[in-house]
Design a protein around this motif. Structure first.
Motif, short mmCIF file in Angstrom:
data_model
loop_
_atom_site.label_atom_id
_atom_site.label_comp_id
_atom_site.label_asym_id
_atom_site.label_seq_id
_atom_site.Cartn_x
_atom_site.Cartn_y
_atom_site.Cartn_z
N ASP A 138 0.83 -1.21 0.00
CA ASP A 138 0.00 0.00 0.00
C ASP A 138 0.86 1.26 0.00
OD1 ASP A 138 -2.31 -1.49 -0.01
OD2 ASP A 138 -2.64 -1.36 2.16
N LYS A 139 1.90 1.26 0.83
CA LYS A 139 2.78 2.42 0.92
C LYS A 139 3.56 2.61 -0.37
CE LYS A 139 3.29 2.15 5.94
NZ LYS A 139 4.21 1.81 7.07
N MET A 140 3.95 1.50 -0.99
CA MET A 140 4.68 1.58 -2.25
C MET A 140 3.81 2.18 -3.34
SD MET A 140 7.65 1.00 -3.71
CE MET A 140 8.52 -0.31 -2.83
N GLU A 141 2.55 1.78 -3.41
CA GLU A 141 1.64 2.33 -4.41
C GLU A 141 1.47 3.83 -4.23
OE1 GLU A 141 -1.95 0.10 -3.96
OE2 GLU A 141 -1.19 -1.65 -5.07
N HIS A 142 1.40 4.26 -2.98
CA HIS A 142 1.29 5.69 -2.70
C HIS A 142 2.55 6.43 -3.10
CE1 HIS A 142 1.38 9.34 -0.11
NE2 HIS A 142 0.09 9.36 -0.40
N LEU A 143 3.71 5.80 -2.85
CA LEU A 143 4.99 6.43 -3.17
C LEU A 143 5.16 6.63 -4.68
CD1 LEU A 143 7.86 7.42 -2.45
CD2 LEU A 143 8.59 5.03 -2.47
N VAL A 144 4.92 5.60 -5.46
CA VAL A 144 5.17 5.68 -6.89
C VAL A 144 4.15 6.57 -7.60
CG1 VAL A 144 6.31 3.45 -6.96
CG2 VAL A 144 3.84 3.58 -7.39
N ALA A 145 3.05 6.89 -6.90
CA ALA A 145 2.05 7.78 -7.49
C ALA A 145 2.38 9.25 -7.22
CB ALA A 145 0.66 7.47 -6.94
N SER A 146 3.46 9.49 -6.44
CA SER A 146 3.79 10.86 -6.07
C SER A 146 4.31 11.65 -7.27
CB SER A 146 4.86 10.87 -4.97
OG SER A 146 6.08 10.37 -5.45
N GLU A 147 4.15 12.95 -7.19
CA GLU A 147 4.56 13.84 -8.28
C GLU A 147 6.07 13.81 -8.50
OE1 GLU A 147 4.31 18.62 -9.30
OE2 GLU A 147 2.94 17.74 -7.83
N MET A 148 6.83 13.51 -7.45
CA MET A 148 8.28 13.51 -7.56
C MET A 148 8.80 12.50 -8.58
SD MET A 148 11.10 13.23 -4.50
CE MET A 148 10.51 14.75 -3.76
N LEU A 149 8.06 11.42 -8.80
CA LEU A 149 8.52 10.38 -9.71
C LEU A 149 8.02 10.55 -11.13
CD1 LEU A 149 8.21 7.29 -7.35
CD2 LEU A 149 10.31 8.19 -8.33
N GLN A 150 7.31 11.64 -11.38
CA GLN A 150 6.81 11.88 -12.72
C GLN A 150 7.97 12.04 -13.71
OE1 GLN A 150 3.50 11.76 -13.57
NE2 GLN A 150 3.31 11.11 -11.42
N GLY A 151 7.91 11.29 -14.81
CA GLY A 151 8.94 11.38 -15.83
C GLY A 151 10.17 10.53 -15.55
N ILE A 152 10.17 9.79 -14.42
CA ILE A 152 11.30 8.94 -14.06
C ILE A 152 10.99 7.49 -14.44
CG2 ILE A 152 12.70 8.04 -12.16
CD1 ILE A 152 13.27 10.93 -12.77
N ASN A 153 11.89 6.88 -15.18
CA ASN A 153 11.74 5.46 -15.52
C ASN A 153 12.02 4.64 -14.27
OD1 ASN A 153 11.51 3.04 -16.89
ND2 ASN A 153 13.56 3.14 -17.78
N HIS A 154 11.01 3.93 -13.77
CA HIS A 154 11.20 3.24 -12.51
C HIS A 154 10.47 1.90 -12.48
CE1 HIS A 154 7.40 5.45 -11.88
NE2 HIS A 154 7.08 4.43 -11.09
N HIS A 155 10.98 1.01 -11.64
CA HIS A 155 10.34 -0.25 -11.29
C HIS A 155 10.21 -0.27 -9.78
CE1 HIS A 155 11.91 -2.43 -15.15
NE2 HIS A 155 10.86 -1.66 -15.39
N GLU A 156 9.17 -0.89 -9.27
CA GLU A 156 9.04 -0.99 -7.83
C GLU A 156 8.68 -2.42 -7.45
OE1 GLU A 156 5.15 -0.10 -9.65
OE2 GLU A 156 7.07 0.97 -9.70
N PHE A 157 9.18 -2.86 -6.32
CA PHE A 157 8.86 -4.21 -5.86
C PHE A 157 9.07 -4.31 -4.36
CE2 PHE A 157 12.74 -3.85 -8.34
CZ PHE A 157 13.75 -4.20 -7.46
N VAL A 158 8.30 -5.21 -3.75
CA VAL A 158 8.39 -5.49 -2.32
C VAL A 158 8.92 -6.91 -2.16
CG1 VAL A 158 7.10 -5.79 -0.18
CG2 VAL A 158 6.49 -3.93 -1.75
N GLU A 159 10.02 -7.05 -1.44
CA GLU A 159 10.65 -8.35 -1.23
C GLU A 159 10.47 -8.77 0.23
OE1 GLU A 159 12.51 -10.35 -3.37
OE2 GLU A 159 11.90 -9.07 -5.05
N GLU A 160 10.33 -10.08 0.44
CA GLU A 160 10.21 -10.60 1.80
C GLU A 160 11.55 -11.18 2.25
OE1 GLU A 160 7.01 -13.37 1.90
OE2 GLU A 160 5.47 -11.81 1.90
N SER A 161 11.77 -11.12 3.55
CA SER A 161 13.03 -11.61 4.11
C SER A 161 12.75 -12.29 5.44
CB SER A 161 14.00 -10.44 4.32
OG SER A 161 15.09 -10.83 5.14
N GLU A 162 13.56 -13.30 5.74
CA GLU A 162 13.46 -13.97 7.04
C GLU A 162 14.18 -13.18 8.12
OE1 GLU A 162 11.66 -16.51 7.64
OE2 GLU A 162 11.12 -17.07 5.59
#
Length: 295
Positions: free
Chosen positions: A70-94
């Motif tokens: 949820d937080k990642m979706e909010h982050l990548v929708a921000s105006e700051m990332l407009q025009g930036i080629n980006h990928h986003e992903f959430v990884e799990e760790s033990e």
């Protein structure tokens, strides 16, 4: 003997590691600024615990992951990332976050990691360590850290007018100097190359002056062959504790970036627990971002 200029530096793939804290928020403009300046792909990653969270409210056994998504979706929708080629992903760790990030760095051929650090110190530092600093000591690529004393950037841009490069004059320091000169050239910045002569107890008269002169000659020899004459470079030798002198010179020069190399270690997790090491002191107290480049 001068060292050859390193020309194979690339900033095509940037990894911004975030836990969505205020520390990470402060580092985001720098990640975006580098990506925009060098037309890089910005990989935004959050590593979350893979533990089942039975007590989460409302009941959600995968609370950590769902919250991060949820937080990642909010982050990548921000105006700051407009025009930036980006990928986003959430990884799990033990639990071994740096190990997960190290694998991501290799898998995605990352050229630079950007992250924020909270600057924990004292006994709390010794007990809990620092994930950020463990990454600094273990990442196979340079790491740009934004500490708690770095001024918050309202917009994402990269302006490097003054760069301070600290060297211990060991062979591995050629790599962090190469990065400093690469950025100096591309950003048309002024670079200061410095070394600190450490004072150990009582020394004979004239000893420190001799050490300063010797260090200055070695700094001159460290400047790579082929360095452009137009590069504005200053050579500095200070006497005292390295971290204290680096911070003092950076503040005096109003540096926009400190470039340094953390001492090599085969135990990054152990090193990340020591609040007295030079890298920790600089990362926690610098008023500008710090680029650490392992030799």
């Amino acid at each position: 003997m001068s060292l050859p200029v390193t020309s194979n530096i690339s900033l095509r793939n940037i990894l911004f590691a975030t836990d969505f804290s205020s520390c990470s928020e402060a580092a985001l403009p720098y990640a975006v600024g580098v990506s925009r300046r060098y037309h890089s792909l910005l990989n935004i990653v959050s590593v979350v615990s893979a533990e089942i969270c039975e007590d989460a409210q409302p009941p959600d056994p995968f609370f950590f992951r769902h919250s991060a998504v949820d937080k990642m979706e909010h982050l990548v929708a921000s105006e700051m990332l407009q025009g930036i080629n980006h990928h986003e992903f959430v990884e799990e760790s033990e639990g071994d976050f740096p190990l997960v990030l190290a694998e991501l760095i290799r898998r995605h051929k990352i050229d630079l990691v950007v992250l924020g650090t909270h600057g924990r110190g004292g006994a709390k530092k010794v007990l809990l360590g620092s994930v950020s600093e463990e990454i600094v000591y273990s990442a196979p690529c340079p790491v740009l850290t934004v500490g708690p004393d770095v001024s918050t950037k309202p917009i994402a841009e990269l302006k490097l007018r003054k760069i301070l490069c600290s060297t211990d004059l060991m062979p591995g320091s050629a790599r962090n100097l190469a990065y400093a000169l690469f950025l100096t050239d591309t950003e048309h910045a002024h670079v200061s190359l410095m070394h600190t002569v450490e004072r150990h107890g009582n020394v004979r008269p004239g000893y420190l002056e001799g050490e300063r002169e010797g260090a200055m000659k070695r700094l001159e020899q460290l400047v790579p062959l082929g360095t452009e004459p137009s590069v504005e470079m200053e050579l500095i030798v200070e006497v005292g504790a390295p971290a204290e002198q680096i911070l003092k010179v950076a503040e005096r020069q109003d540096a926009d970036l400190i470039v340094m190399g953390p001492h090599s270690t085969v135990h990054p997790r152990v090193s990340a627990h020591f609040p007295w090491v030079t890298a920790h002191q600089v990362l926690c107290h610098a008023h500008c971002p710090v680029l650490t480049v392992r030799g």
